[in-house]
Design a protein around this motif. Structure first.
Motif, PDB file in Angstrom:
ATOM      1  N   ALA A 156       0.874  -1.170   0.000  1.00  0.00           N
ATOM      2  CA  ALA A 156       0.000   0.000   0.000  1.00  0.00           C
ATOM      3  C   ALA A 156       0.910   1.218   0.000  1.00  0.00           C
ATOM      4  O   ALA A 156       1.721   1.398   0.910  1.00  0.00           O
ATOM      5  N   ASP A 157       0.777   2.039  -1.038  1.00  0.00           N
ATOM      6  CA  ASP A 157       1.688   3.156  -1.260  1.00  0.00           C
ATOM      7  C   ASP A 157       1.001   4.458  -0.858  1.00  0.00           C
ATOM      8  O   ASP A 157       0.145   4.982  -1.577  1.00  0.00           O
ATOM      9  N   GLN A 158       1.388   4.977   0.288  1.00  0.00           N
ATOM     10  CA  GLN A 158       0.698   6.112   0.891  1.00  0.00           C
ATOM     11  C   GLN A 158       0.794   7.381   0.054  1.00  0.00           C
ATOM     12  O   GLN A 158      -0.178   8.128  -0.086  1.00  0.00           O
ATOM     13  N   THR A 159       1.945   7.643  -0.506  1.00  0.00           N
ATOM     14  CA  THR A 159       2.153   8.894  -1.237  1.00  0.00           C
ATOM     15  C   THR A 159       1.382   8.922  -2.547  1.00  0.00           C
ATOM     16  O   THR A 159       0.741   9.923  -2.886  1.00  0.00           O
ATOM     17  N   SER A 160       1.420   7.811  -3.286  1.00  0.00           N
ATOM     18  CA  SER A 160       0.797   7.784  -4.615  1.00  0.00           C
ATOM     19  C   SER A 160      -0.637   7.293  -4.597  1.00  0.00           C
ATOM     20  O   SER A 160      -1.338   7.399  -5.607  1.00  0.00           O
ATOM     21  N   GLY A 161      -1.107   6.742  -3.475  1.00  0.00           N
ATOM     22  CA  GLY A 161      -2.465   6.221  -3.420  1.00  0.00           C
ATOM     23  C   GLY A 161      -2.660   5.014  -4.317  1.00  0.00           C
ATOM     24  O   GLY A 161      -3.669   4.888  -5.015  1.00  0.00           O
ATOM     25  N   GLY A 184      -4.226   8.373   0.275  1.00  0.00           N
ATOM     26  CA  GLY A 184      -3.827   7.930   1.599  1.00  0.00           C
ATOM     27  C   GLY A 184      -3.855   6.434   1.803  1.00  0.00           C
ATOM     28  O   GLY A 184      -4.209   5.965   2.890  1.00  0.00           O
ATOM     29  N   ALA A 185      -3.473   5.654   0.791  1.00  0.00           N
ATOM     30  CA  ALA A 185      -3.417   4.195   0.949  1.00  0.00           C
ATOM     31  C   ALA A 185      -2.537   3.861   2.150  1.00  0.00           C
ATOM     32  O   ALA A 185      -1.387   4.293   2.225  1.00  0.00           O
ATOM     33  N   LEU A 186      -3.090   3.095   3.092  1.00  0.00           N
ATOM     34  CA  LEU A 186      -2.414   2.947   4.377  1.00  0.00           C
ATOM     35  C   LEU A 186      -2.197   1.501   4.816  1.00  0.00           C
ATOM     36  O   LEU A 186      -1.246   1.206   5.539  1.00  0.00           O
ATOM     37  N   SER A 187      -3.064   0.602   4.394  1.00  0.00           N
ATOM     38  CA  SER A 187      -2.977  -0.788   4.858  1.00  0.00           C
ATOM     39  C   SER A 187      -3.434  -1.707   3.740  1.00  0.00           C
ATOM     40  O   SER A 187      -4.372  -1.374   3.007  1.00  0.00           O
ATOM     41  N   VAL A 188      -2.778  -2.860   3.618  1.00  0.00           N
ATOM     42  CA  VAL A 188      -3.128  -3.824   2.580  1.00  0.00           C
ATOM     43  C   VAL A 188      -3.178  -5.215   3.191  1.00  0.00           C
ATOM     44  O   VAL A 188      -2.406  -5.540   4.098  1.00  0.00           O
ATOM     45  N   ALA A 189      -4.125  -6.026   2.712  1.00  0.00           N
ATOM     46  CA  ALA A 189      -4.240  -7.419   3.161  1.00  0.00           C
ATOM     47  C   ALA A 189      -4.677  -8.277   1.986  1.00  0.00           C
ATOM     48  O   ALA A 189      -5.364  -7.806   1.071  1.00  0.00           O
ATOM     49  N   THR A 190      -4.283  -9.541   2.022  1.00  0.00           N
ATOM     50  CA  THR A 190      -4.595 -10.486   0.952  1.00  0.00           C
ATOM     51  C   THR A 190      -5.730 -11.413   1.365  1.00  0.00           C
ATOM     52  O   THR A 190      -5.715 -11.967   2.464  1.00  0.00           O
ATOM     53  N   VAL A 192      -6.843  -0.133   2.295  1.00  0.00           N
ATOM     54  CA  VAL A 192      -7.524   0.933   3.025  1.00  0.00           C
ATOM     55  C   VAL A 192      -6.967   2.270   2.569  1.00  0.00           C
ATOM     56  O   VAL A 192      -5.743   2.464   2.546  1.00  0.00           O
ATOM     57  N   ASN A 193      -7.872   3.181   2.197  1.00  0.00           N
ATOM     58  CA  ASN A 193      -7.494   4.519   1.748  1.00  0.00           C
ATOM     59  C   ASN A 193      -7.953   5.526   2.801  1.00  0.00           C
ATOM     60  O   ASN A 193      -9.128   5.886   2.874  1.00  0.00           O
ATOM     61  N   ARG A 194      -7.035   5.954   3.645  1.00  0.00           N
ATOM     62  CA  ARG A 194      -7.390   6.738   4.821  1.00  0.00           C
ATOM     63  C   ARG A 194      -8.027   8.082   4.460  1.00  0.00           C
ATOM     64  O   ARG A 194      -9.041   8.478   5.030  1.00  0.00           O
ATOM     65  N   THR A 195      -7.436   8.792   3.521  1.00  0.00           N
ATOM     66  CA  THR A 195      -7.948  10.115   3.170  1.00  0.00           C
ATOM     67  C   THR A 195      -9.311  10.034   2.504  1.00  0.00           C
ATOM     68  O   THR A 195     -10.206  10.843   2.780  1.00  0.00           O
ATOM     69  N   ASP A 196      -9.503   9.052   1.643  1.00  0.00           N
ATOM     70  CA  ASP A 196     -10.771   8.892   0.921  1.00  0.00           C
ATOM     71  C   ASP A 196     -11.846   8.193   1.742  1.00  0.00           C
ATOM     72  O   ASP A 196     -13.011   8.150   1.321  1.00  0.00           O
ATOM     73  N   GLY A 241     -15.884   4.133   7.777  1.00  0.00           N
ATOM     74  CA  GLY A 241     -15.903   5.278   8.666  1.00  0.00           C
ATOM     75  C   GLY A 241     -14.776   6.237   8.307  1.00  0.00           C
ATOM     76  O   GLY A 241     -13.889   5.910   7.509  1.00  0.00           O
ATOM     77  N   ALA A 242     -14.799   7.417   8.892  1.00  0.00           N
ATOM     78  CA  ALA A 242     -13.765   8.420   8.611  1.00  0.00           C
ATOM     79  C   ALA A 242     -12.391   7.912   9.034  1.00  0.00           C
ATOM     80  O   ALA A 242     -12.238   7.281  10.080  1.00  0.00           O
ATOM     81  N   ASN A 243     -11.396   8.160   8.186  1.00  0.00           N
ATOM     82  CA  ASN A 243     -10.001   7.820   8.479  1.00  0.00           C
ATOM     83  C   ASN A 243      -9.778   6.345   8.814  1.00  0.00           C
ATOM     84  O   ASN A 243      -9.273   6.004   9.889  1.00  0.00           O
ATOM     85  N   PRO A 244     -10.119   5.448   7.907  1.00  0.00           N
ATOM     86  CA  PRO A 244      -9.828   4.033   8.155  1.00  0.00           C
ATOM     87  C   PRO A 244      -8.328   3.821   8.300  1.00  0.00           C
ATOM     88  O   PRO A 244      -7.526   4.452   7.603  1.00  0.00           O
ATOM     89  N   ASN A 245      -7.961   2.935   9.217  1.00  0.00           N
ATOM     90  CA  ASN A 245      -6.557   2.814   9.601  1.00  0.00           C
ATOM     91  C   ASN A 245      -5.924   1.479   9.255  1.00  0.00           C
ATOM     92  O   ASN A 245      -4.718   1.398   9.062  1.00  0.00           O
ATOM     93  N   HIS A 246      -6.749   0.403   9.168  1.00  0.00           N
ATOM     94  CA  HIS A 246      -6.148  -0.928   9.023  1.00  0.00           C
ATOM     95  C   HIS A 246      -7.194  -1.909   8.518  1.00  0.00           C
ATOM     96  O   HIS A 246      -8.390  -1.775   8.805  1.00  0.00           O
ATOM     97  N   VAL A 247      -6.739  -2.910   7.764  1.00  0.00           N
ATOM     98  CA  VAL A 247      -7.617  -3.979   7.297  1.00  0.00           C
ATOM     99  C   VAL A 247      -7.003  -5.327   7.647  1.00  0.00           C
ATOM    100  O   VAL A 247      -5.792  -5.543   7.507  1.00  0.00           O
ATOM    101  N   GLU A 248      -7.847  -6.231   8.128  1.00  0.00           N
ATOM    102  CA  GLU A 248      -7.491  -7.613   8.440  1.00  0.00           C
ATOM    103  C   GLU A 248      -8.472  -8.511   7.704  1.00  0.00           C
ATOM    104  O   GLU A 248      -9.671  -8.220   7.658  1.00  0.00           O
ATOM    105  N   ILE A 249      -7.994  -9.609   7.110  1.00  0.00           N
ATOM    106  CA  ILE A 249      -8.872 -10.534   6.393  1.00  0.00           C
ATOM    107  C   ILE A 249      -8.723 -11.927   6.984  1.00  0.00           C
ATOM    108  O   ILE A 249      -7.608 -12.414   7.197  1.00  0.00           O
TER     109      ILE A 249
END
Length: 357
Positions: free
Chosen positions: A256-261, A282-288, A298-302, A322-330
């Motif tokens: 998940a690339d935060q700068t480029s989304g 604001g891509a912040l967390s990735v899960a498979t 998870v896109n925190r800004t969007d 919800g506003a400002n998602p922070n993390h994803v778990e699968i």
């Protein structure tokens, strides 16, 4: 700490977790009330979304297959942090079964060993947290909630990941470029690698090989550390990689690339980025999702979570959270997204997404 009963589980390539705080004694376990879950309906691909309020300041979550619970961390405010929770959540009802209060570290201010990142070790029935503010890692019993240990000297401890097959737990020290390994049975530190100039954040481990992968946020790369080696290998990633997950076969990494989304697809054998897919600001967390092979970002800004087919390089679905998602778990085809919406929120939420095949 062997498990008391035999259990069967499929091989896993990674269990991810994350962030950090201190040294202390004793902890308090209190039973909590019932959550009020709200189903928001199905989306175009058929995924079913349910939300529930938990508590303020959610950071990350980790699913325990052994206990069928979702462990969720929360911390509120800046130091001295006096409110933090390790929640034991029922994944079916999203009710909070128990609320574990971290131990106090400073009686004068009431500061606690606030928890941020989280990962579970089902082999030894423990849950590990990173305590970023105190530069430590902590271990709790999943069965009793007892605080078992606080392990020092992990500078800005960011994420944590468990390799059950090799009895190893890894933590990333964002503050000084360290990757620290612990024996998951004895809880003792057994290896420490410092990568000069690195800023490691998200972690993933291939349990088949024992190889560790760390997202290096400041250098737009992945750090690969093979089991038994002290020499890292560097692989390219996207712009601002902050989280990493692996494909089920362990041959591909996703960042998940935060700068480029974006989410980047990295061929680990060839050491090249094969695809980059825009997911959101604001891509912040990735899960498979090991069941389908898709990845969720998870896109925190969007305030969204995006489902991507990494083989075709296309977005399949975007779900509002919800506003400002922070993390994803699968876990088993179900995603759990926690948000940390800010100072104005009385309670932050968990969004459960039952992924359509």
């Amino acid at each position: 700490m062997p498990i008391p009963a035999v259990r069967t589980r499929r091989p896993r390539t990674a269990l991810t977790a994350a962030v950090a705080v201190a040294v202390a004694a004793g902890s308090t376990l209190t039973l909590a009330g019932t959550a009020s879950a709200h189903t928001t309906g199905s989306h175009s691909t058929g995924s079913k979304v349910t939300t529930a309020k938990l508590t303020k300041g959610l950071y990350q979550s980790a699913y325990s297959e052994r206990n069928n619970v979702l462990w969720v961390t929360a911390a509120v405010g800046r130091p001295p942090v006096t409110e933090s929770h390790l929640l034991k959540v029922d994944p079916r009802t999203l009710a909070v079964r128990a609320d574990l209060t971290p131990p106090v570290t400073d009686p004068a201010t009431g500061a606690v060993e606030a928890v941020y990142g989280v990962a579970v070790d089902d082999e030894h029935n423990t849950v590990w947290t990173t305590n970023t503010r105190n530069n430590t890692v902590s271990v709790y019993s999943q069965r009793t909630g007892e605080h078992l240990a606080s392990l020092p000297d992990v500078a800005h401890a960011r994420e944590i990941v468990v390799d059950e097959r090799h009895n190893t737990v890894w933590a990333s020290g964002f503050g000084d470029g360290t990757l620290v390994a612990y024996d998951s049975k004895s809880l003792e530190e057994k290896q420490r690698i410092t990568v000069d100039g690195a800023s490691p954040t998200g972690l993933a481990v291939n349990e088949r090989t024992g190889a560790l992968y760390a997202a290096d946020l400041g250098n737009d790369r992945l750090i690969e550390l093979r089991r038994g080696s002290t020499t890292p290998r560097f692989l390219p990633a996207g712009d601002g990689p902050i989280s990493v997950s692996l494909s089920r076969n362990g041959r591909t990494a996703y960042t998940a690339d935060q700068t480029s989304g974006t989410v980047s697809v990295v061929d680990l054998r060839k050491g090249v980025v094969t695809k980059s897919v825009a997911t959101g600001a604001g891509a912040l967390s990735v899960a498979t999702d090991e069941r389908s092979g898709d990845v969720l970002v998870v896109n925190r800004t969007d305030a969204t979570v995006t489902r991507v087919d990494p083989r075709r390089g296309v977005v399949e679905e975007t779900v509002t959270t919800g506003a400002n998602p922070n993390h994803v778990e699968i876990a088993d085809g179900t995603a759990y997204v926690v948000d940390k919406s800010g100072a104005s929120a009385a309670e932050d939420t968990v969004t459960r997404i039952r992924l359509a095949r």
